[in-house]
Design a protein around this motif. Structure first.
Motif, PDB file in Angstrom:
ATOM      1  N   LEU A  16       0.708 -69.750 -16.859  1.00 39.77           N
ATOM      2  CA  LEU A  16      -0.410 -70.425 -16.214  1.00 39.77           C
ATOM      3  C   LEU A  16      -1.170 -71.226 -17.259  1.00 39.77           C
ATOM      4  O   LEU A  16      -1.393 -70.739 -18.373  1.00 39.77           O
ATOM      5  N   ALA A  17      -1.550 -72.462 -16.936  1.00 39.23           N
ATOM      6  CA  ALA A  17      -2.228 -73.328 -17.903  1.00 39.23           C
ATOM      7  C   ALA A  17      -3.323 -74.137 -17.247  1.00 39.23           C
ATOM      8  O   ALA A  17      -3.204 -74.556 -16.090  1.00 39.23           O
ATOM      9  N   LEU A  18      -4.391 -74.355 -18.000  1.00 41.06           N
ATOM     10  CA  LEU A  18      -5.470 -75.257 -17.615  1.00 41.06           C
ATOM     11  C   LEU A  18      -5.477 -76.387 -18.638  1.00 41.06           C
ATOM     12  O   LEU A  18      -5.743 -76.151 -19.825  1.00 41.06           O
ATOM     13  N   ASN A  19      -5.170 -77.601 -18.198  1.00 43.29           N
ATOM     14  CA  ASN A  19      -4.946 -78.719 -19.109  1.00 43.29           C
ATOM     15  C   ASN A  19      -5.900 -79.871 -18.847  1.00 43.29           C
ATOM     16  O   ASN A  19      -6.459 -80.003 -17.750  1.00 43.29           O
ATOM     17  N   LYS A  20      -6.058 -80.717 -19.849  1.00 40.15           N
ATOM     18  CA  LYS A  20      -6.805 -81.956 -19.720  1.00 40.15           C
ATOM     19  C   LYS A  20      -5.809 -83.111 -19.810  1.00 40.15           C
ATOM     20  O   LYS A  20      -5.346 -83.468 -20.888  1.00 40.15           O
ATOM     21  N   ALA A  35      -9.547 -81.935 -14.785  1.00 41.31           N
ATOM     22  CA  ALA A  35      -8.664 -80.899 -15.326  1.00 41.31           C
ATOM     23  C   ALA A  35      -7.497 -80.669 -14.372  1.00 41.31           C
ATOM     24  O   ALA A  35      -7.596 -80.890 -13.167  1.00 41.31           O
ATOM     25  N   ALA A  36      -6.372 -80.228 -14.931  1.00 40.83           N
ATOM     26  CA  ALA A  36      -5.178 -79.918 -14.141  1.00 40.83           C
ATOM     27  C   ALA A  36      -4.832 -78.448 -14.299  1.00 40.83           C
ATOM     28  O   ALA A  36      -5.010 -77.862 -15.372  1.00 40.83           O
ATOM     29  N   TYR A  50      -2.727 -81.372 -23.608  1.00 42.48           N
ATOM     30  CA  TYR A  50      -3.622 -80.448 -24.293  1.00 42.48           C
ATOM     31  C   TYR A  50      -4.216 -79.481 -23.279  1.00 42.48           C
ATOM     32  O   TYR A  50      -4.597 -79.884 -22.169  1.00 42.48           O
ATOM     33  N   GLY A  51      -4.277 -78.213 -23.676  1.00 46.29           N
ATOM     34  CA  GLY A  51      -4.850 -77.244 -22.769  1.00 46.29           C
ATOM     35  C   GLY A  51      -4.818 -75.848 -23.336  1.00 46.29           C
ATOM     36  O   GLY A  51      -4.503 -75.624 -24.513  1.00 46.29           O
ATOM     37  N   TYR A  78       1.852 -77.959 -10.039  1.00 45.16           N
ATOM     38  CA  TYR A  78       0.938 -78.701 -10.902  1.00 45.16           C
ATOM     39  C   TYR A  78      -0.030 -79.401  -9.981  1.00 45.16           C
ATOM     40  O   TYR A  78       0.379 -80.037  -8.998  1.00 45.16           O
ATOM     41  N   SER A  79      -1.332 -79.314 -10.282  1.00 46.05           N
ATOM     42  CA  SER A  79      -2.330 -79.910  -9.400  1.00 46.05           C
ATOM     43  C   SER A  79      -3.453 -80.532 -10.221  1.00 46.05           C
ATOM     44  O   SER A  79      -3.990 -79.901 -11.138  1.00 46.05           O
TER      45      SER A  79
END
Length: 458
Positions: A213-217, A239-240, A198-199, A278-279
């Motif tokens: 580009l994505a900001l995910n949980k 967050a990733a 999810y993000g 991915y971080s």
């Protein structure tokens, strides 16, 4: 003007479907909501059935019986995807189905035995993707009717924009080999849901660059910390951040959907070079002298994809190649052993050299270290104007050097696609080998696996 804009956007999306190697397919199962066809729902459904002969790892039980070799038939993927566009700028996508159902496992959770609800029966249907997406800067300028040099979409939900590599966001409909190498989905079924999280995400084009580009949980993981060995345990997960950037030298690829094509079957000229990451902070844990140590997950990759016609145009021969270098850091000695559609369990009575990876077809799949992967295939020239079957032999090689294993492992795949109607109806044969580790510094030979895949996609 809005209707013209949407038609052009949909035409770009449909180009993706023609790239499956069949001009008969068109836009597929498309249901118009208005007479102009500018508002619609599109459905895609596919099945991939595997018939396999597997040389099992030493010490394998199949349904309680020791077996060195196993034959089975099962469903690798049984899925459906629906996308709806009822506004010029707004789209909703849902992707659902089941995976990895065999005669013995893959069924509903908590079931056992051989009755009407046995362990291999009635698998759970779940969402792979479910996101909404909004176009900020469209592909086509509504006033000039020319392509925009810079485009942007934003979206949110359970999505596939996971960065790392082209193969990480690959489509399962049009692989060159029988399947992905699996390590490309580095978090598979731990902190993701079948390669999704999810993000919120953004994607688009900038000249010849394509960006994501994505900001995910990430999903929570709760592995038990081990002395000197990192395990998936992110507790209250941080967050990733994930991203992928590639440069398109020749034809532009559609990015209406995030799924990257594996082979265009001679319909496009593509050469792309990309890099991704991915971080996530504190994604894993280990013990050092009994004290918990938290480790960040940092995953990087560089890759290149080539797919282009070769020889005389009327013969429609083509060359497909993909090469990637993956550098994974999950923390000290992190290692995951995975077997696809693995039906084996460990024999507790087996006293000879057991495979470190476990039973069945399990192998060291993902870990802290580096992976080199390359594959190549040739679509053989047409032998007539309307050939009944197109043939595409291929080969792949993987080299894995993991911190937890002293010896580098080599993996080989050899096979061929037989296209009856492009990717929409094809049969794939593949033979694969894997090294058998009996100790971290000992490889005791190799085992093989022969797969015949029957794919239908509409």
């Amino acid at each position: 003007m809005k209707k013209l804009f949407l038609v052009l956007i949909f035409a770009t999306s449909c180009a993706h479907s023609y790239a499956q190697g069949s001009t008969d397919y068109g836009s597929g199962m498309k249901f118009n909501i208005n007479p102009e066809g500018t508002k619609y729902v599109r459905l895609i459904t596919w099945s991939q059935i595997w018939a396999r002969s597997v040389q099992n790892n030493p010490g394998t039980l199949i349904n309680g019986t020791p077996q060195d070799k196993t034959f089975d038939v099962g469903g690798r993927r049984l899925r459906m995807l629906a996308m709806a566009q009822v506004s010029p700028r707004f789209m909703v996508l849902a992707h659902f189905g089941v995976n990895n159902q065999s005669f013995l496992n893959g069924g509903a959770a908590g079931t056992s035995g051989t009755g009407g609800y046995g362990a291999g029966k009635k698998p759970g249907l779940f969402f792979h993707d479910f996101w909404s997406e909004y176009t900020i800067i469209p592909t086509i300028n509504a006033e000039t009717k020319k392509p925009n040099k810079f485009t942007m979409n934003i979206g949110a939900g359970l999505h596939y924009v996971m960065g790392i590599s082209r193969m990480t966001m690959s489509s399962t409909l049009n692989y060159l080999a029988v399947d992905a190498p699996i390590f490309n989905w580095a978090l598979i079924e731990n902190s993701d849901q079948f390669a999704r999280q999810y993000g919120i995400f953004t994607k688009g084009k900038a000249g010849k660059f394509e960006y994501r580009l994505a900001l995910n949980k990430p999903f929570a993981t709760n592995g038990t910390a081990t002395e000197g060995v990192a395990v998936d345990n992110n507790g209250q997960s941080k967050a990733a951040l994930a991203g992928y950037l590639e440069y398109e030298f020749f034809d532009r690829e559609s990015n209406a959907l995030p799924f990257k094509v594996g082979t265009y079957v001679g319909t496009k000229k593509v050469f792309n070079v990309g890099a991704g990451f991915y971080s996530q902070k504190e994604g894993t844990q280990s013990l050092k002298n009994g004290i918990v140590q938290k480790h960040s997950i940092n995953l990087l990759a560089l890759d290149a994809f080539l797919d282009m016609p070769i020889g005389k145009k009327e013969k429609n021969a083509a060359l497909t190649m993909y090469t990637g270098y993956f550098n994974y850091n999950f923390g000290p000695n992190y290692l995951r052993n995975i077997g696809i559609m693995n039906i084996g369990t460990i024999d507790p009575k087996f006293t000879d050299k057991k495979a470190l990876a476990g039973a069945g077809n399990a192998r060291p799949m993902i870990g802290t270290g580096s992976i080199f992967y390359t594959q190549a295939g040739i679509l053989l020239p047409k032998t007539s104007d309307k050939p009944k079957i197109r043939v595409q032999p291929f080969a792949a090689y993987t080299s894995k050097k993991f911190e937890a294993l002293s010896k580098t492992g080599s993996y080989f795949d050899l096979g061929s696609n037989f296209f009856i109607d492009g990717h929409h109806a094809k049969i794939t044969l593949q033979y694969s080998t894997r090294p058998i580790y009996t100790a971290k510094d000992v490889i005791d030979g190799n085992k093989g696996e022969f797969i015949v895949q029957f794919q239908t996609y509409l």
